[in-house]
Structure formats: C-alpha cells, structure tokens
Motif scaffolding. Structure first.
Motif, PDB file in Angstrom:
ATOM      1  N   GLN A   1      91.721 108.233   2.198  1.00 11.38           N
ATOM      2  CA  GLN A   1      92.013 107.338   3.331  1.00 11.38           C
ATOM      3  C   GLN A   1      91.836 108.051   4.668  1.00 11.38           C
ATOM      4  OE1 GLN A   1      92.972 104.010   2.922  1.00 11.38           O
ATOM      5  NE2 GLN A   1      93.100 104.041   0.690  1.00 11.38           N
TER       6      GLN A   1
ATOM      7  N   LEU B   1      91.637 101.166 -11.028  1.00 10.48           N
ATOM      8  CA  LEU B   1      91.028 100.057 -10.273  1.00 10.48           C
ATOM      9  C   LEU B   1      90.206 100.541  -9.084  1.00 10.48           C
ATOM     10  CD1 LEU B   1      93.662  97.184 -10.328  1.00 10.48           C
ATOM     11  CD2 LEU B   1      91.281  97.067 -11.093  1.00 10.48           C
ATOM     12  N   GLU B   2      90.593 101.661  -8.483  1.00  8.60           N
ATOM     13  CA  GLU B   2      89.808 102.162  -7.351  1.00  8.60           C
ATOM     14  C   GLU B   2      88.389 102.526  -7.804  1.00  8.60           C
ATOM     15  OE1 GLU B   2      92.281 105.330  -5.877  1.00  8.60           O
ATOM     16  OE2 GLU B   2      93.344 103.993  -4.500  1.00  8.60           O
TER      17      GLU B   2
ATOM     18  N   PRO C   1      81.674  97.066 -13.618  1.00  9.89           N
ATOM     19  CA  PRO C   1      82.049  95.776 -14.218  1.00  9.89           C
ATOM     20  C   PRO C   1      80.805  94.927 -14.484  1.00  9.89           C
ATOM     21  CG  PRO C   1      82.587  95.808 -11.876  1.00  9.89           C
ATOM     22  CD  PRO C   1      81.998  97.154 -12.192  1.00  9.89           C
TER      23      PRO C   1
ATOM     24  N   LEU D   1      86.439  99.262  -8.424  1.00 11.24           N
ATOM     25  CA  LEU D   1      85.967  98.676  -7.157  1.00 11.24           C
ATOM     26  C   LEU D   1      84.814  99.487  -6.577  1.00 11.24           C
ATOM     27  CD1 LEU D   1      89.344  97.721  -5.405  1.00 11.24           C
ATOM     28  CD2 LEU D   1      87.715  96.177  -6.503  1.00 11.24           C
TER      29      LEU D   1
ATOM     30  N   ARG E   1      89.594  88.966  -5.166  1.00 13.07           N
ATOM     31  CA  ARG E   1      89.470  90.319  -4.608  1.00 13.07           C
ATOM     32  C   ARG E   1      88.946  91.320  -5.636  1.00 13.07           C
ATOM     33  NH1 ARG E   1      94.989  91.158  -1.442  1.00 13.07           N
ATOM     34  NH2 ARG E   1      94.243  93.314  -1.339  1.00 13.07           N
ATOM     35  N   LEU E   2      89.253  91.117  -6.916  1.00 13.01           N
ATOM     36  CA  LEU E   2      88.731  92.024  -7.950  1.00 13.01           C
ATOM     37  C   LEU E   2      87.412  91.512  -8.544  1.00 13.01           C
ATOM     38  CD1 LEU E   2      91.959  93.038  -9.940  1.00 13.01           C
ATOM     39  CD2 LEU E   2      90.890  94.189  -7.993  1.00 13.01           C
TER      40      LEU E   2
ATOM     41  N   PRO F   1      78.992  91.728 -14.186  1.00 10.63           N
ATOM     42  CA  PRO F   1      79.198  90.566 -13.304  1.00 10.63           C
ATOM     43  C   PRO F   1      79.340  89.261 -14.084  1.00 10.63           C
ATOM     44  CG  PRO F   1      77.161  91.767 -12.731  1.00 10.63           C
ATOM     45  CD  PRO F   1      77.692  92.387 -13.979  1.00 10.63           C
TER      46      PRO F   1
ATOM     47  N   GLN G   1      96.763 101.479  -0.239  1.00  8.33           N
ATOM     48  CA  GLN G   1      95.440 101.066  -0.699  1.00  8.33           C
ATOM     49  C   GLN G   1      95.241  99.602  -0.275  1.00  8.33           C
ATOM     50  OE1 GLN G   1      92.329 100.739  -1.096  1.00  8.33           O
ATOM     51  NE2 GLN G   1      92.265 102.458  -2.541  1.00  8.33           N
ATOM     52  N   PRO G   2      94.720  99.402   0.920  1.00 10.10           N
ATOM     53  CA  PRO G   2      94.581  98.033   1.439  1.00 10.10           C
ATOM     54  C   PRO G   2      93.771  97.120   0.511  1.00 10.10           C
ATOM     55  CG  PRO G   2      94.058  99.659   3.144  1.00 10.10           C
ATOM     56  CD  PRO G   2      94.255 100.422   1.885  1.00 10.10           C
ATOM     57  N   LEU G   3      92.836  97.694  -0.254  1.00  8.48           N
ATOM     58  CA  LEU G   3      91.994  96.853  -1.116  1.00  8.48           C
ATOM     59  C   LEU G   3      92.790  96.247  -2.269  1.00  8.48           C
ATOM     60  CD1 LEU G   3      88.782  99.094  -1.304  1.00  8.48           C
ATOM     61  CD2 LEU G   3      89.157  97.049   0.096  1.00  8.48           C
TER      62      LEU G   3
ATOM     63  N   SER H   1      93.370 106.359  -2.603  1.00  4.43           N
ATOM     64  CA  SER H   1      94.685 106.434  -1.966  1.00  4.43           C
ATOM     65  C   SER H   1      95.360 107.748  -2.350  1.00  4.43           C
ATOM     66  CB  SER H   1      95.543 105.253  -2.390  1.00  4.43           C
ATOM     67  OG  SER H   1      95.698 105.237  -3.790  1.00  4.43           O
TER      68      SER H   1
ATOM     69  N   ASP I   1      92.243  97.091 -15.548  1.00  5.66           N
ATOM     70  CA  ASP I   1      91.336  96.215 -14.808  1.00  5.66           C
ATOM     71  C   ASP I   1      91.725  94.757 -15.039  1.00  5.66           C
ATOM     72  OD1 ASP I   1      89.243  95.298 -13.319  1.00  5.66           O
ATOM     73  OD2 ASP I   1      87.665  95.921 -14.710  1.00  5.66           O
ATOM     74  N   GLY I   2      92.771  94.342 -14.344  1.00  6.06           N
ATOM     75  CA  GLY I   2      93.241  92.979 -14.493  1.00  6.06           C
ATOM     76  C   GLY I   2      94.483  92.733 -13.659  1.00  6.06           C
TER      77      GLY I   2
ATOM     78  N   LEU J   1      97.200  95.444 -12.721  1.00  4.31           N
ATOM     79  CA  LEU J   1      97.737  96.166 -13.889  1.00  4.31           C
ATOM     80  C   LEU J   1      97.851  97.675 -13.669  1.00  4.31           C
ATOM     81  CD1 LEU J   1      95.777  94.304 -16.742  1.00  4.31           C
ATOM     82  CD2 LEU J   1      98.167  93.993 -16.117  1.00  4.31           C
TER      83      LEU J   1
ATOM     84  N   LEU K   1      98.076  98.609 -21.715  1.00  3.42           N
ATOM     85  CA  LEU K   1      97.586  97.324 -21.206  1.00  3.42           C
ATOM     86  C   LEU K   1      98.479  96.794 -20.085  1.00  3.42           C
ATOM     87  CD1 LEU K   1      95.837  94.698 -21.401  1.00  3.42           C
ATOM     88  CD2 LEU K   1      97.525  93.892 -23.072  1.00  3.42           C
ATOM     89  N   ALA K   2      99.767  96.842 -20.294  1.00  2.00           N
ATOM     90  CA  ALA K   2     100.693  96.198 -19.350  1.00  2.00           C
ATOM     91  C   ALA K   2     100.683  96.871 -17.978  1.00  2.00           C
ATOM     92  CB  ALA K   2     102.119  96.218 -19.916  1.00  2.00           C
ATOM     93  N   TYR K   3     100.645  98.217 -17.974  1.00  2.00           N
ATOM     94  CA  TYR K   3     100.826  98.947 -16.720  1.00  2.00           C
ATOM     95  C   TYR K   3      99.797 100.055 -16.495  1.00  2.00           C
ATOM     96  CZ  TYR K   3     105.425  96.803 -17.436  1.00  2.00           C
ATOM     97  OH  TYR K   3     106.446  95.924 -17.680  1.00  2.00           O
TER      98      TYR K   3
ATOM     99  N   LYS L   1      99.209  91.615  -7.781  1.00  2.00           N
ATOM    100  CA  LYS L   1      99.995  92.024  -8.951  1.00  2.00           C
ATOM    101  C   LYS L   1      98.990  92.454 -10.030  1.00  2.00           C
ATOM    102  CE  LYS L   1     104.212  90.655 -11.366  1.00  2.00           C
ATOM    103  NZ  LYS L   1     105.270  91.450 -10.746  1.00  2.00           N
TER     104      LYS L   1
ATOM    105  N   ARG M   1      74.483  98.291  -7.480  1.00  2.00           N
ATOM    106  CA  ARG M   1      73.908  97.988  -8.797  1.00  2.00           C
ATOM    107  C   ARG M   1      72.461  98.447  -8.897  1.00  2.00           C
ATOM    108  NH1 ARG M   1      76.187  92.522  -8.889  1.00  2.00           N
ATOM    109  NH2 ARG M   1      78.371  92.769  -9.497  1.00  2.00           N
TER     110      ARG M   1
END
Lengths: 271, 271
Positions: free
Chosen positions: A167, A145-146, B94, A149, B53-54, B96, B133-135, A131, B24-25, B142, A20-22, B140, A155
């Motif tokens: 990239q 996260l990539e 995700p 996104l 942004r997320l 919505p 990763q510009p996105l 990336s 995802d956070g 996870l 969860l943390a990282y 900060k 959808r």
C-alpha cells in the motif's frame, strides 16, 4: 492420480472445513521429480512456521511421510498440499483441540513456455496492492484474494507474471513468485515482514548465494531502486528462475548472476 | 438439516473448489425465523456487490429462491450461504466463464446468553489489527484469518466480543459485529472504506435511524473519540443489538438510543 485427505484417497471435502469457511489453513506447492518432492525440507519448515503462527496442530513428520509416499506414486508433476484447521462449528473461535486436515492433490508438470526462462519475462504492473499484516506476512496461507484479484488484471500472453506493490508503493513480489534484483554485485530481495509470501525457492536462492560468497541483502525496495537494478529476476519452487526483461517502461538485460542462479535452481528441480 | 450444494442435498465439496484453495468467495450468515430469512434483501444486496467486485458470476435470483426454500424447510435457526467461484485448475487466474457455487448450511438458533442484550457486554481489546485493503473492504469474503486470530485471543466468558482496530489504530468493528456509538444525539459508525465488513444489521440500523430522524454519521473513529461516547453498542444480523458496557478501562451506561434500536432490531429478528 487421486487426491488424498488425511492419507486416504478422496475427491471431496467436508462442508464444515474451516479452510473453506475462513481460509483457515496453509498450503505448499511442491515440484515432484523422479518420485521425489523437491526442496521438501524447506517446504516443511515453512509449513511448520505457519502452523505455529496460526496455532494449527499438525504432525509435520506425518505430513512428510505422506508427501514422500504421494510423490513416489505420482513420479513427475506438481504436488499441492493444503493443511486446514479441520472441521469447525459456527463462529471464528478455533477449537484448541482441532487436528489439522491434510489434503494432497497432484497435477501434471507445469507447462510454462521455455522462452520465459531462456529470454526472460515481462511483468504486468498490477494495480492490486498487498495489504500490510505482520501477523500473516511470509506465510503461504489460504487467504489469497489479493492474488486472485491481481492475477485477473491481465489475460494477454505478453506478461508471464505481475509485480505487486504494497500500500505504500514498496516493491514486494510477483503474484506467484518472489523477486530479486542485483545491484553492484549484491543480491537483493524485498523484506517480507509486512506482507508477501516467503517463498521456498527464495530461501534456497539466498542460501545458495551465501554459499557462493555473493553478498545478499533483505530490505525494503522502492520502484526507483528497481529502476537502478543491473539485473532482475523472479523465482518460485515450480519453475525455478525467470529473468525479468521488462516492467512498464523499465527494461533490464539478462545478467550473469541471474543465469548462474537459474542454472542452480534448474539443477535442483531436475535432480 | 442436510446442507445443499447448488440446490442439491450434499455433505461434501469438490477438492478443486477455489473457496478452499484461495478463500475465493463470499458468505452470508442469515437469521431464519418462522421459515423466513430475515433481512434477505439486504443480504442479497451485499452478496451482489461482492460478486460484482470479485467478478464472480452468480444468479442472485436463483440464490434468493434457494434461500427461501431452505429457510422454509428449516423453520428456525441460522442459515449460512457460501458462494465460491467454483472449481479451479492450478493457479490464481480466475476462469471468466466460471459459475459460482452455492453452498447452504443450516444450524440451530444462536445460543448467546440473554444477559448480553439485557445488561450489555464487555469487549476484549484485540491485539490483532485489521489490514487496509480498499479492494476488499466492506465485503463478507472468505479470507477471514484476521478474525480467526482475533477471536483466538480470548477464551474467557467475561468478554462477549472483541474490538478490532486497523493498523493506524482507528476503531473499526468487532470480530463478528459492527460498532456504533452515540455522541450528543448523533449515531456514529466507523467508515469501512479501508477494511471491515459492512454488516447487514449495520445498514438496517442506519436506515431505521434515518427513518426516525436521528442524525447519523459514517466516519473515522479514534480510541479517544470512543472514550467520549455517550453510548456504545454492537450489532449483527443474528443477535441484533448488544449494548457495550466496557472496553479495557472505559465504561458506558446502557443508553436510551441503544435500547430503542435494540427493540427495533429484535422486532425484525422476531417478526
């Protein structure tokens, strides 16, 4: 069916877990058929490689026996294994003595429309690019996260998957699948040394192709090369193989090698 | 002190949380002094930017009131807020309509040796490089495996922090801090448009410098430019400012602007 944490039924996780943390961990999504986890050895091989590269202590044989027991109890469906580094204190420094935590979650069989496999799919052109991180490339780790996104970019029901570039604009993979193309009888898939997830079905398809004396190549692929492909398909360890019919303005027929490998993948998933 | 999940005391998290599944956070690590969260507005501004942004739905004013209540109850220490997208089903897409989940965890005050601030620190030269990763740059979030790998590179007490470069070799940040250098009276910090975490103390220091009419610059920094710096320091929102004395073969004196900004940061943390 109840989830298991470290072999015990559980529905909750310690708030101190580093997963969860990282996102400090790995996962595997495994098809289960007739009480058996499909392609189990390949999943465990990738997991072991991930544990080694992230220096997470894990008893892979114990993971194997838990997966077998859980799959036997669930019968049919999809089994997700999350292996985290376990609880942490404050700060990024991993405890070298930490024991991995094993989380098993079952869900019903996937419900993708049969038409995806039968007639092929259209790929969404994802703007989110992968990336480059050679230290994590290939692993199915928890930093996704990539993919979140990218998957949020469409959808509509028109696109079954999305295509992700890196990239530099190289063709890498789908959001939850790997990509293959066929060109002049050669089966080609992107090199995943910089980014991407080295899928279990990708490895199996490369193995099966070699067994059939089909030439294979793992290399960088540009969008231009995709344009000249004779066949394109996606694969993963849950749905098997989906022919790709279209991506943006490009289109391909569903070809014979795709059908051959699709049949082999289906047989593995239905064995 | 007990942790809170969505405002209620709790010590466990749903296994379906997307923070665990995909990282995802977002999170914030906030110093608490005299029952008050330090630099709260800046933390909430960054959090709101990350949520935007997320595309994570979050009621920032509710987060604020919970942070204030939790900090008041804990008195002194470090408060960690994790905001995840909440529970998910299978797959990256995700929901919505998902509501963010708020996790608050308290820990005792940080116990870094006072000598780090007094005499300065030595930075470990991390081999792990940050991917572009510009996105996600600046957030900060996870997905922190790069920091985990970097922090695992050293265990000696000689290095208080590590320096991370990007894939092109630019100087970006520490593993858990931001970096500043001073050159000819100008305060310079790396541009974080490609990677890195835009720290709350970094923003505060830029603001304070501008209030003092100290010229500031946010730009790409090479290792060679680091070599010509008059002063170098690290900062974060828990320890404030640490002068940097050495990195690999480079060394710097502890300079006057570093001391001035360190005093200001200390005053904020001790207010």
């Amino acid at each position: 069916m109840d989830s298991w944490v470290d072999g015990q039924p559980a529905d909750a996780l310690s708030l101190k877990d580093r997963g969860l943390a990282y996102g400090d961990g790995l996962f595997e999504t495994i098809a289960v058929h007739g009480g058996q986890p499909v392609l189990l050895d390949r999943h465990l091989t990738r997991l072991a490689e991930g544990c080694s590269r992230l220096a997470i202590a894990a008893d892979i044989e114990r993971v194997r026996s838990e997966l077998l027991a859980y799959a036997a109890a669930m019968g049919e469906g999809v089994l997700k294994l999350i292996l985290t580094r376990g609880d942490g204190l404050r700060g990024y420094a991993p405890d070298p003595a930490a024991q991995g935590r094993r989380i098993l979650q079952g869900s019903p069989p996937a419900t993708y429309p049969a038409v995806h496999g039968e007639q092929g799919v259209r790929l969404f052109p994802c703007v989110t690019r992968l990336s480059n991180q050679p230290l994590l490339a290939g692993l199915k780790h928890l930093n996704r996260l990539e993919q979140v996104l990218a998957r949020a970019e469409w959808r509509d029901g028109e696109h079954a998957e999305g295509l992700m570039l890196d990239q530099a604009g190289r063709v890498i993979e789908g959001v939850f699948s790997n990509l293959f193309l066929v060109r002049d009888g050669v089966l080609i898939t992107p090199d995943l040394k910089r980014c991407g997830v080295a899928g279990v079905m990708r490895a199996e398809i490369l193995f099966q192709a070699e067994s059939l004396a089909i030439p294979t190549q793992i290399t960088d692929i540009s969008l231009e090369q995709l344009q000249w492909a004779d066949e394109v398909f996606m694969c993963n360890s849950v749905y098997g193989v989906w022919p790709v019919r279209a991506y943006a303005a490009l289109s391909w027929p569903v070809g014979p090698l795709t059908r051959k490998l699709q049949t082999i993948a289906r047989a593995l998933l239905d064995a």
